[in-house]
Design a protein around this motif. Structure first.
Motif, PDB file in Angstrom:
ATOM      1  N   LYS A 134       0.854  -1.202   0.000  1.00 21.49           N
ATOM      2  CA  LYS A 134       0.000   0.000   0.000  1.00 21.49           C
ATOM      3  C   LYS A 134       0.887   1.247   0.000  1.00 21.49           C
ATOM      4  O   LYS A 134       0.631   2.204  -0.740  1.00 21.49           O
ATOM      5  CB  LYS A 134      -0.924  -0.023   1.211  1.00 21.49           C
ATOM      6  CG  LYS A 134      -1.864   1.157   1.330  1.00 21.49           C
ATOM      7  CD  LYS A 134      -2.852   1.264   0.223  1.00 21.49           C
ATOM      8  CE  LYS A 134      -3.962   0.275   0.363  1.00 21.49           C
ATOM      9  NZ  LYS A 134      -5.021   0.492  -0.642  1.00 21.49           N
ATOM     10  N   LEU A 135       1.949   1.243   0.794  1.00 20.72           N
ATOM     11  CA  LEU A 135       2.862   2.394   0.821  1.00 20.72           C
ATOM     12  C   LEU A 135       3.603   2.544  -0.504  1.00 20.72           C
ATOM     13  O   LEU A 135       3.856   3.661  -0.959  1.00 20.72           O
ATOM     14  CB  LEU A 135       3.870   2.258   1.960  1.00 20.72           C
ATOM     15  CG  LEU A 135       3.314   2.339   3.382  1.00 20.72           C
ATOM     16  CD1 LEU A 135       4.426   2.097   4.390  1.00 20.72           C
ATOM     17  CD2 LEU A 135       2.631   3.662   3.647  1.00 20.72           C
ATOM     18  N   ARG A 136       3.953   1.429  -1.113  1.00 20.73           N
ATOM     19  CA  ARG A 136       4.675   1.482  -2.390  1.00 20.73           C
ATOM     20  C   ARG A 136       3.798   2.002  -3.528  1.00 20.73           C
ATOM     21  O   ARG A 136       4.316   2.598  -4.473  1.00 20.73           O
ATOM     22  CB  ARG A 136       5.195   0.085  -2.760  1.00 20.73           C
ATOM     23  CG  ARG A 136       6.416  -0.347  -1.981  1.00 20.73           C
ATOM     24  CD  ARG A 136       6.835  -1.752  -2.386  1.00 20.73           C
ATOM     25  NE  ARG A 136       8.127  -2.122  -1.823  1.00 20.73           N
ATOM     26  CZ  ARG A 136       8.666  -3.324  -1.964  1.00 20.73           C
ATOM     27  NH1 ARG A 136       8.042  -4.270  -2.662  1.00 20.73           N
ATOM     28  NH2 ARG A 136       9.830  -3.594  -1.428  1.00 20.73           N
ATOM     29  N   THR A 137       2.502   1.759  -3.462  1.00 24.09           N
ATOM     30  CA  THR A 137       1.624   2.104  -4.584  1.00 24.09           C
ATOM     31  C   THR A 137       0.774   3.345  -4.356  1.00 24.09           C
ATOM     32  O   THR A 137       0.157   3.839  -5.293  1.00 24.09           O
ATOM     33  CB  THR A 137       0.686   0.926  -4.932  1.00 24.09           C
ATOM     34  OG1 THR A 137      -0.113   0.610  -3.784  1.00 24.09           O
ATOM     35  CG2 THR A 137       1.488  -0.300  -5.362  1.00 24.09           C
ATOM     36  N   ASN A 138       0.725   3.861  -3.126  1.00 21.28           N
ATOM     37  CA  ASN A 138      -0.112   5.025  -2.843  1.00 21.28           C
ATOM     38  C   ASN A 138       0.752   6.103  -2.186  1.00 21.28           C
ATOM     39  O   ASN A 138       0.979   6.082  -0.975  1.00 21.28           O
ATOM     40  CB  ASN A 138      -1.285   4.620  -1.939  1.00 21.28           C
ATOM     41  CG  ASN A 138      -2.296   5.731  -1.786  1.00 21.28           C
ATOM     42  OD1 ASN A 138      -1.936   6.884  -1.593  1.00 21.28           O
ATOM     43  ND2 ASN A 138      -3.572   5.378  -1.854  1.00 21.28           N
ATOM     44  N   SER A 139       1.207   7.050  -2.998  1.00 21.07           N
ATOM     45  CA  SER A 139       2.122   8.074  -2.481  1.00 21.07           C
ATOM     46  C   SER A 139       1.464   8.963  -1.429  1.00 21.07           C
ATOM     47  O   SER A 139       2.142   9.455  -0.528  1.00 21.07           O
ATOM     48  CB  SER A 139       2.680   8.920  -3.628  1.00 21.07           C
ATOM     49  OG  SER A 139       1.632   9.574  -4.306  1.00 21.07           O
ATOM     50  N   GLY A 140       0.152   9.158  -1.510  1.00 17.77           N
ATOM     51  CA  GLY A 140      -0.546   9.965  -0.503  1.00 17.77           C
ATOM     52  C   GLY A 140      -0.491   9.314   0.876  1.00 17.77           C
ATOM     53  O   GLY A 140      -0.203   9.982   1.874  1.00 17.77           O
ATOM     54  N   ILE A 141      -0.756   8.025   0.921  1.00 17.77           N
ATOM     55  CA  ILE A 141      -0.677   7.304   2.198  1.00 17.77           C
ATOM     56  C   ILE A 141       0.766   7.284   2.692  1.00 17.77           C
ATOM     57  O   ILE A 141       1.025   7.482   3.882  1.00 17.77           O
ATOM     58  CB  ILE A 141      -1.243   5.874   2.059  1.00 17.77           C
ATOM     59  CG1 ILE A 141      -2.755   5.940   1.830  1.00 17.77           C
ATOM     60  CG2 ILE A 141      -0.933   5.035   3.291  1.00 17.77           C
ATOM     61  CD1 ILE A 141      -3.402   4.603   1.525  1.00 17.77           C
ATOM     62  N   ALA A 142       1.715   7.076   1.785  1.00 19.12           N
ATOM     63  CA  ALA A 142       3.131   7.060   2.173  1.00 19.12           C
ATOM     64  C   ALA A 142       3.552   8.397   2.762  1.00 19.12           C
ATOM     65  O   ALA A 142       4.234   8.448   3.795  1.00 19.12           O
ATOM     66  CB  ALA A 142       3.999   6.684   0.973  1.00 19.12           C
ATOM     67  N   ARG A 143       3.151   9.508   2.133  1.00 20.32           N
ATOM     68  CA  ARG A 143       3.494  10.842   2.657  1.00 20.32           C
ATOM     69  C   ARG A 143       2.863  11.062   4.032  1.00 20.32           C
ATOM     70  O   ARG A 143       3.507  11.588   4.946  1.00 20.32           O
ATOM     71  CB  ARG A 143       3.034  11.933   1.687  1.00 20.32           C
ATOM     72  CG  ARG A 143       4.031  12.278   0.613  1.00 20.32           C
ATOM     73  CD  ARG A 143       3.681  13.570  -0.123  1.00 20.32           C
ATOM     74  NE  ARG A 143       2.308  13.608  -0.609  1.00 20.32           N
ATOM     75  CZ  ARG A 143       1.870  13.058  -1.753  1.00 20.32           C
ATOM     76  NH1 ARG A 143       2.716  12.434  -2.542  1.00 20.32           N
ATOM     77  NH2 ARG A 143       0.615  13.149  -2.108  1.00 20.32           N
ATOM     78  N   ASN A 144       1.600  10.677   4.162  1.00 19.67           N
ATOM     79  CA  ASN A 144       0.899  10.828   5.439  1.00 19.67           C
ATOM     80  C   ASN A 144       1.596  10.008   6.527  1.00 19.67           C
ATOM     81  O   ASN A 144       1.814  10.483   7.650  1.00 19.67           O
ATOM     82  CB  ASN A 144      -0.559  10.395   5.274  1.00 19.67           C
ATOM     83  CG  ASN A 144      -1.402  10.701   6.480  1.00 19.67           C
ATOM     84  OD1 ASN A 144      -1.043  11.473   7.352  1.00 19.67           O
ATOM     85  ND2 ASN A 144      -2.562  10.077   6.535  1.00 19.67           N
ATOM     86  N   TYR A 145       1.983   8.792   6.200  1.00 21.73           N
ATOM     87  CA  TYR A 145       2.677   7.926   7.142  1.00 21.73           C
ATOM     88  C   TYR A 145       4.016   8.547   7.561  1.00 21.73           C
ATOM     89  O   TYR A 145       4.355   8.599   8.741  1.00 21.73           O
ATOM     90  CB  TYR A 145       2.879   6.551   6.508  1.00 21.73           C
ATOM     91  CG  TYR A 145       3.464   5.506   7.423  1.00 21.73           C
ATOM     92  CD1 TYR A 145       2.918   5.237   8.677  1.00 21.73           C
ATOM     93  CD2 TYR A 145       4.557   4.748   7.014  1.00 21.73           C
ATOM     94  CE1 TYR A 145       3.455   4.256   9.497  1.00 21.73           C
ATOM     95  CE2 TYR A 145       5.094   3.763   7.833  1.00 21.73           C
ATOM     96  CZ  TYR A 145       4.537   3.517   9.072  1.00 21.73           C
ATOM     97  OH  TYR A 145       5.068   2.540   9.878  1.00 21.73           O
ATOM     98  N   GLU A 146       4.757   9.056   6.578  1.00 24.68           N
ATOM     99  CA  GLU A 146       6.048   9.675   6.870  1.00 24.68           C
ATOM    100  C   GLU A 146       5.887  10.895   7.783  1.00 24.68           C
ATOM    101  O   GLU A 146       6.632  11.060   8.758  1.00 24.68           O
ATOM    102  CB  GLU A 146       6.736  10.079   5.569  1.00 24.68           C
ATOM    103  CG  GLU A 146       8.100  10.691   5.782  1.00 24.68           C
ATOM    104  CD  GLU A 146       8.809  10.973   4.470  1.00 24.68           C
ATOM    105  OE1 GLU A 146      10.040  10.885   4.462  1.00 24.68           O
ATOM    106  OE2 GLU A 146       8.139  11.286   3.465  1.00 24.68           O
ATOM    107  N   GLN A 147       4.907  11.743   7.500  1.00 25.26           N
ATOM    108  CA  GLN A 147       4.667  12.926   8.347  1.00 25.26           C
ATOM    109  C   GLN A 147       4.325  12.496   9.776  1.00 25.26           C
ATOM    110  O   GLN A 147       4.828  13.073  10.745  1.00 25.26           O
ATOM    111  CB  GLN A 147       3.546  13.784   7.764  1.00 25.26           C
ATOM    112  CG  GLN A 147       3.926  14.491   6.494  1.00 25.26           C
ATOM    113  CD  GLN A 147       2.730  15.101   5.762  1.00 25.26           C
ATOM    114  OE1 GLN A 147       1.576  14.842   6.095  1.00 25.26           O
ATOM    115  NE2 GLN A 147       3.013  15.906   4.749  1.00 25.26           N
ATOM    116  N   ASN A 148       3.462  11.488   9.880  1.00 26.74           N
ATOM    117  CA  ASN A 148       3.093  10.991  11.206  1.00 26.74           C
ATOM    118  C   ASN A 148       4.300  10.390  11.925  1.00 26.74           C
ATOM    119  O   ASN A 148       4.485  10.624  13.121  1.00 26.74           O
ATOM    120  CB  ASN A 148       1.973   9.955  11.102  1.00 26.74           C
ATOM    121  CG  ASN A 148       0.617  10.599  10.974  1.00 26.74           C
ATOM    122  OD1 ASN A 148       0.184  11.336  11.837  1.00 26.74           O
ATOM    123  ND2 ASN A 148      -0.063  10.320   9.874  1.00 26.74           N
TER     124      ASN A 148
END
Length: 179
Positions: A134-148
């Protein structure tokens, strides 16, 4: 610094997030190959998981490895041999885990690898890969995860358990929204 001091530093090191390092996949491959060489036929599959497995994502510089075994008894039987192969673990902590076993490798007072032993193709196996994918394919979720993760690292810099709990809530939420 002796081995005991170095291990103690690794266990109590501060939670810190680093920019993505293009060498992380190579470090995974080296350790995967080492494990497969040392323990031929013991792992059904070995995968790179966690933030270091997601290109471009900032992370703690610890390579997370998911190793699939036939049954938890196989994981338990590997704990001592893995500890002889430069891993360490807490038997007390592992006794509290129902569906996985956890070990870490360290060098020079810092963690370098986490090894998660789970039953191959179990729900635990599938969830860990699903979150990585999911993180590899969805940059929005990945960015949100990184910020968190950056916020949690700042808030819980000296409390790994609280940091891990905050991440776990995010992961569960991400996986449940994907179903």
């Amino acid at each position: 610094m002796n081995e005991e001091e170095s291990l103690s530093r690794a266990i109590y090191e501060e939670v810190a997030i680093f920019p993505y390092n293009k060498n992380w996949p190579l470090l995974f491959e080296e350790e995967r190959d080492r494990l497969l060489h040392l323990f031929p036929g013991r792992f059904l599959a070995v995968e790179h998981i966690g933030s270091t497995a997601v290109p471009g994502l900032s992370a703690k510089p610890i390579i997370d490895i998911l190793a699939g075994v036939e049954a938890m008894q196989c994981a338990d039987a590997l704990l001592e041999p893995l500890c002889q192969a430069k891993y360490t673990t807490s038997m007390e902590f592992n006794a509290s885990l129902a569906r996985r076993r956890w070990l870490m490798r360290w060098a020079e007072g810092r963690r370098t690898h986490h090894l998660h032993l789970v039953v191959y193709d179990s729900q635990e196996w599938q969830q860990r890969l699903a979150f990585r994918d999911k993180l590899r394919t969805n940059s929005g979720i990945a960015r949100n995860y990184e910020q968190n993760k950056r916020a949690w690292a700042a808030e819980f810099s000296s409390d790994r358990e609280a940091y891990t709990a905050a991440k776990s809530d995010f992961i569960r939420g991400t996986l449940s929204s994907a179903i």
